[in-house]
Design a protein around this motif. Sequence first.
Motif, PDB file in Angstrom:
ATOM      1  N   GLU A  65       2.220   5.072   2.277  1.00  0.00           N
ATOM      2  CA  GLU A  65       1.114   5.299   1.000  1.00  0.00           C
ATOM      3  C   GLU A  65       1.555   4.529  -0.259  1.00  0.00           C
ATOM      4  OE1 GLU A  65       0.826   9.615   2.641  1.00  0.00           O
ATOM      5  OE2 GLU A  65       2.519   8.095   2.404  1.00  0.00           O
ATOM      6  N   ALA A  66       2.864   4.689  -0.620  1.00  0.00           N
ATOM      7  CA  ALA A  66       3.393   3.757  -1.615  1.00  0.00           C
ATOM      8  C   ALA A  66       3.679   2.472  -1.384  1.00  0.00           C
ATOM      9  CB  ALA A  66       4.898   4.375  -2.117  1.00  0.00           C
ATOM     10  N   VAL A  67       3.672   2.156  -0.137  1.00  0.00           N
ATOM     11  CA  VAL A  67       4.035   0.605   0.259  1.00  0.00           C
ATOM     12  C   VAL A  67       2.707  -0.097   0.155  1.00  0.00           C
ATOM     13  CG1 VAL A  67       4.514  -0.968   2.046  1.00  0.00           C
ATOM     14  CG2 VAL A  67       5.941   1.107   1.571  1.00  0.00           C
ATOM     15  N   ALA A  68       1.667   0.762   0.589  1.00  0.00           N
ATOM     16  CA  ALA A  68       0.219   0.060   0.477  1.00  0.00           C
ATOM     17  C   ALA A  68      -0.077  -0.063  -0.663  1.00  0.00           C
ATOM     18  CB  ALA A  68      -0.689   1.129   1.470  1.00  0.00           C
ATOM     19  N   GLY A  69      -0.025   1.032  -1.615  1.00  0.00           N
ATOM     20  CA  GLY A  69      -0.451   0.922  -2.905  1.00  0.00           C
ATOM     21  C   GLY A  69       0.232  -0.295  -3.840  1.00  0.00           C
ATOM     22  N   LEU A  70       1.525  -0.462  -3.511  1.00  0.00           N
ATOM     23  CA  LEU A  70       2.397  -1.328  -4.247  1.00  0.00           C
ATOM     24  C   LEU A  70       1.825  -2.976  -3.777  1.00  0.00           C
ATOM     25  CD1 LEU A  70       5.771   0.389  -4.196  1.00  0.00           C
ATOM     26  CD2 LEU A  70       4.413  -0.207  -6.256  1.00  0.00           C
ATOM     27  N   ALA A  71       1.356  -2.905  -2.627  1.00  0.00           N
ATOM     28  CA  ALA A  71       0.689  -4.097  -2.278  1.00  0.00           C
ATOM     29  C   ALA A  71      -0.567  -4.527  -2.596  1.00  0.00           C
ATOM     30  CB  ALA A  71       1.148  -4.602  -0.747  1.00  0.00           C
ATOM     31  N   GLY A  72      -1.170  -3.336  -3.260  1.00  0.00           N
ATOM     32  CA  GLY A  72      -2.686  -3.746  -3.574  1.00  0.00           C
ATOM     33  C   GLY A  72      -3.587  -3.406  -2.360  1.00  0.00           C
ATOM     34  N   ARG A  73      -3.032  -2.956  -1.357  1.00  0.00           N
ATOM     35  CA  ARG A  73      -3.848  -2.689  -0.300  1.00  0.00           C
ATOM     36  C   ARG A  73      -4.733  -1.171  -0.258  1.00  0.00           C
ATOM     37  NH1 ARG A  73       0.774  -4.188   2.566  1.00  0.00           N
ATOM     38  NH2 ARG A  73       0.950  -2.208   3.532  1.00  0.00           N
ATOM     39  N   PRO A  74      -5.549  -0.959   0.522  1.00  0.00           N
ATOM     40  CA  PRO A  74      -6.333   0.151   0.383  1.00  0.00           C
ATOM     41  C   PRO A  74      -5.674   1.226   1.285  1.00  0.00           C
ATOM     42  CG  PRO A  74      -7.600  -1.348   1.748  1.00  0.00           C
ATOM     43  CD  PRO A  74      -6.645  -2.067   1.117  1.00  0.00           C
ATOM     44  N   LEU A  75      -5.901   2.637   0.944  1.00  0.00           N
ATOM     45  CA  LEU A  75      -5.218   3.649   1.678  1.00  0.00           C
ATOM     46  C   LEU A  75      -5.813   3.647   3.187  1.00  0.00           C
ATOM     47  CD1 LEU A  75      -2.905   5.929   1.725  1.00  0.00           C
ATOM     48  CD2 LEU A  75      -4.727   7.371   0.784  1.00  0.00           C
ATOM     49  N   SER A  76      -5.169   3.527   4.080  1.00  0.00           N
ATOM     50  CA  SER A  76      -5.901   3.769   5.505  1.00  0.00           C
ATOM     51  C   SER A  76      -5.535   4.931   5.974  1.00  0.00           C
ATOM     52  CB  SER A  76      -5.081   2.385   6.457  1.00  0.00           C
ATOM     53  OG  SER A  76      -3.850   2.723   6.584  1.00  0.00           O
ATOM     54  N   GLU A  77      -4.384   5.676   5.737  1.00  0.00           N
ATOM     55  CA  GLU A  77      -4.138   7.141   6.330  1.00  0.00           C
ATOM     56  C   GLU A  77      -2.883   7.456   5.050  1.00  0.00           C
ATOM     57  OE1 GLU A  77      -0.899   5.795   9.602  1.00  0.00           O
ATOM     58  OE2 GLU A  77      -2.864   6.783  10.056  1.00  0.00           O
ATOM     59  N   GLY A  78      -2.913   8.887   5.249  1.00  0.00           N
ATOM     60  CA  GLY A  78      -1.831   9.377   4.266  1.00  0.00           C
ATOM     61  C   GLY A  78      -2.423  10.095   3.181  1.00  0.00           C
ATOM     62  N   LEU A  79      -1.756  10.382   2.343  1.00  0.00           N
ATOM     63  CA  LEU A  79      -2.268  11.220   0.951  1.00  0.00           C
ATOM     64  C   LEU A  79      -2.599  10.163  -0.290  1.00  0.00           C
ATOM     65  CD1 LEU A  79       0.525  13.939   1.052  1.00  0.00           C
ATOM     66  CD2 LEU A  79      -1.872  14.192   1.975  1.00  0.00           C
TER      67      LEU A  79
END
Length: 217
Positions: free
Chosen positions: A165-179
């Motif tokens: 989730e952190a990797v996605a957020g740090l890349a500016g990507r939407p959350l696809s799964e997780g918290l």
Amino acid sequence: MTDTAAPSPLPDGQALAALVAGKLCHDFISPAGAISSGLDLLKDPTAQDMRDDAMGLIEASAKKMVALVAFARVAFGAATSAERFSGAELGELVAGLTEGGRATLGWRVDAGDYSKAEARALVNLAYLTMAALPSGGAAAVSTERGEGLRITGVADGPRARLKPEAVAGLAGRPLSEGLPGQWIQPYWLWLTAHDAGGSLEVQADDGRVSLSVHMPN
């Protein structure tokens, strides 16, 4: 069968506010609940032998709550009367929130002044650097001014890592799964850098995580 569903879109203003509010409520509920439990013990006539323990619980939890509020005012908007913050002030905010954890923090931040956007990026990056060391280790946060401000956080430890989730957020990507609660603060850091016209770089290797934000002048 391959899942070809598109990821959730990035949040709009209202959804983003809800995610930040949810993050803050999650952080506040533990010390607030502990204060309430301590007060219940003080009022219980059958638990007077635990009065000192109750007072200790209330004092520690109140300190934690104050640290969380002080940090959140800068990390999620800098909603204070101050227009600029000193490196020492920001170091105290981060230390108040992370002290008592398994990781140590080396604060190698210039003592000069930081704008609200710079302060927001700095404290969020420092917190996420510490959070990358759930099993302990050494974190170091430093700043360097040149063509803008460069903020760097390095986490070294046996299990240093970033959650998906952190990797996605740090890349500016939407959350696809997780918290969502694990995604919102990394995304907030990316958004802070992006809105300032800056950039965010992430490198995660075995036992080492590095975060670097560039904030232009």
